[in-house]
Design a protein around this motif. Structure first.
Motif, PDB file in Angstrom:
ATOM      1  N   PRO A  81      35.698  22.292 -46.033  1.00 46.56           N
ATOM      2  CA  PRO A  81      36.509  21.266 -46.686  1.00 46.56           C
ATOM      3  C   PRO A  81      35.887  19.873 -46.714  1.00 46.56           C
ATOM      4  CG  PRO A  81      37.465  21.880 -44.589  1.00 46.56           C
ATOM      5  CD  PRO A  81      36.338  22.830 -44.842  1.00 46.56           C
ATOM      6  N   LEU A  82      34.996  19.582 -45.765  1.00 49.15           N
ATOM      7  CA  LEU A  82      34.366  18.261 -45.743  1.00 49.15           C
ATOM      8  C   LEU A  82      32.993  18.392 -45.118  1.00 49.15           C
ATOM      9  CD1 LEU A  82      34.769  15.282 -46.448  1.00 49.15           C
ATOM     10  CD2 LEU A  82      35.623  14.948 -44.135  1.00 49.15           C
ATOM     11  N   ASP A  83      31.995  18.669 -45.935  1.00 47.69           N
ATOM     12  CA  ASP A  83      30.634  18.830 -45.448  1.00 47.69           C
ATOM     13  C   ASP A  83      30.079  17.478 -45.032  1.00 47.69           C
ATOM     14  OD1 ASP A  83      28.351  20.363 -44.872  1.00 47.69           O
ATOM     15  OD2 ASP A  83      27.438  19.783 -46.770  1.00 47.69           O
ATOM     16  N   GLY A  84      29.435  17.432 -43.884  1.00 50.29           N
ATOM     17  CA  GLY A  84      28.807  16.193 -43.429  1.00 50.29           C
ATOM     18  C   GLY A  84      29.766  15.195 -42.812  1.00 50.29           C
ATOM     19  N   SER A  85      30.863  15.672 -42.226  1.00 45.24           N
ATOM     20  CA  SER A  85      31.853  14.736 -41.683  1.00 45.24           C
ATOM     21  C   SER A  85      31.302  13.915 -40.528  1.00 45.24           C
ATOM     22  CB  SER A  85      33.119  15.469 -41.251  1.00 45.24           C
ATOM     23  OG  SER A  85      32.829  16.397 -40.229  1.00 45.24           O
ATOM     24  N   SER A  86      30.221  14.358 -39.903  1.00 42.82           N
ATOM     25  CA  SER A  86      29.624  13.547 -38.839  1.00 42.82           C
ATOM     26  C   SER A  86      29.103  12.231 -39.401  1.00 42.82           C
ATOM     27  CB  SER A  86      28.501  14.312 -38.133  1.00 42.82           C
ATOM     28  OG  SER A  86      27.489  14.649 -39.055  1.00 42.82           O
ATOM     29  N   ASN A  87      28.869  12.182 -40.706  1.00 41.74           N
ATOM     30  CA  ASN A  87      28.433  10.939 -41.361  1.00 41.74           C
ATOM     31  C   ASN A  87      29.525   9.884 -41.415  1.00 41.74           C
ATOM     32  OD1 ASN A  87      25.917  12.052 -41.817  1.00 41.74           O
ATOM     33  ND2 ASN A  87      26.381  12.654 -43.912  1.00 41.74           N
ATOM     34  N   LEU A  88      30.776  10.277 -41.165  1.00 44.66           N
ATOM     35  CA  LEU A  88      31.870   9.309 -41.205  1.00 44.66           C
ATOM     36  C   LEU A  88      31.680   8.203 -40.169  1.00 44.66           C
ATOM     37  CD1 LEU A  88      34.897  11.730 -41.637  1.00 44.66           C
ATOM     38  CD2 LEU A  88      33.988  10.167 -43.347  1.00 44.66           C
ATOM     39  N   ASP A  89      31.052   8.535 -39.038  1.00 43.55           N
ATOM     40  CA  ASP A  89      30.847   7.549 -37.979  1.00 43.55           C
ATOM     41  C   ASP A  89      29.992   6.368 -38.434  1.00 43.55           C
ATOM     42  OD1 ASP A  89      32.354   9.028 -36.192  1.00 43.55           O
ATOM     43  OD2 ASP A  89      30.609  10.016 -35.307  1.00 43.55           O
TER      44      ASP A  89
END
Length: 140
Positions: A126-134
């Motif tokens: 559902p949200l690829d690369g969510s670690s990039n949100l930081d």
């Protein structure tokens, strides 16, 4: 998803078809078209949620809670879920579940049952690369 207009090189307006009408023009079967349109609507809803900015909660002193972004669970890949992973997963399931026989999400350990009798199943992140949100980097 509604139709949009754009201008051609000579300035005339040109109307672009809706996703559902485009799929119909291309002969995509109705059940598959419904899934694609539902997934597109889910993605638009998730993008809207992402556009609201970082998911941060503040305490009564105005200090940011750095743990607020984390959902506290570990996904099937062994990654700590972000709060937005959970929100995106819930949005995608709620928009698409009625259009498929079953769903598999990176955020869920078990298969999610859809509606029977449906012909198609879907697997999604559902949200690829969510670690990039930081760091406010792109996600997909």
């Amino acid at each position: 998803i509604t139709s949009m207009s754009s201008k051609t090189k000579n300035g005339d307006k040109e109307f672009l078809p809706t996703l559902s009408s485009y799929l119909a023009q291309k002969g995509v079967d109705n059940e598959l078209s419904e899934i694609i349109c539902s997934a597109a609507t889910a993605c638009a809803h998730i993008a809207s949620e992402l556009s609201r900015g970082p998911l941060v909660e503040y305490d009564h002193n105005g200090n940011a809670d750095s743990n607020y972004q984390h959902g506290g669970r570990i996904n099937v890949q062994g990654e700590k879920q972000k709060r937005m992973d959970i929100i995106a997963n819930d949005i995608f399931i709620s928009r698409v579940q009625d259009t498929v026989a079953a769903m598999a999400s990176e955020e869920e350990e078990n298969v999610i049952q859809g509606r029977i009798p449906k012909m198609y199943e879907i697997a999604f992140d559902p949200l690829d690369g969510s670690s990039n949100l930081d760091i406010n980097a792109p996600t997909g």
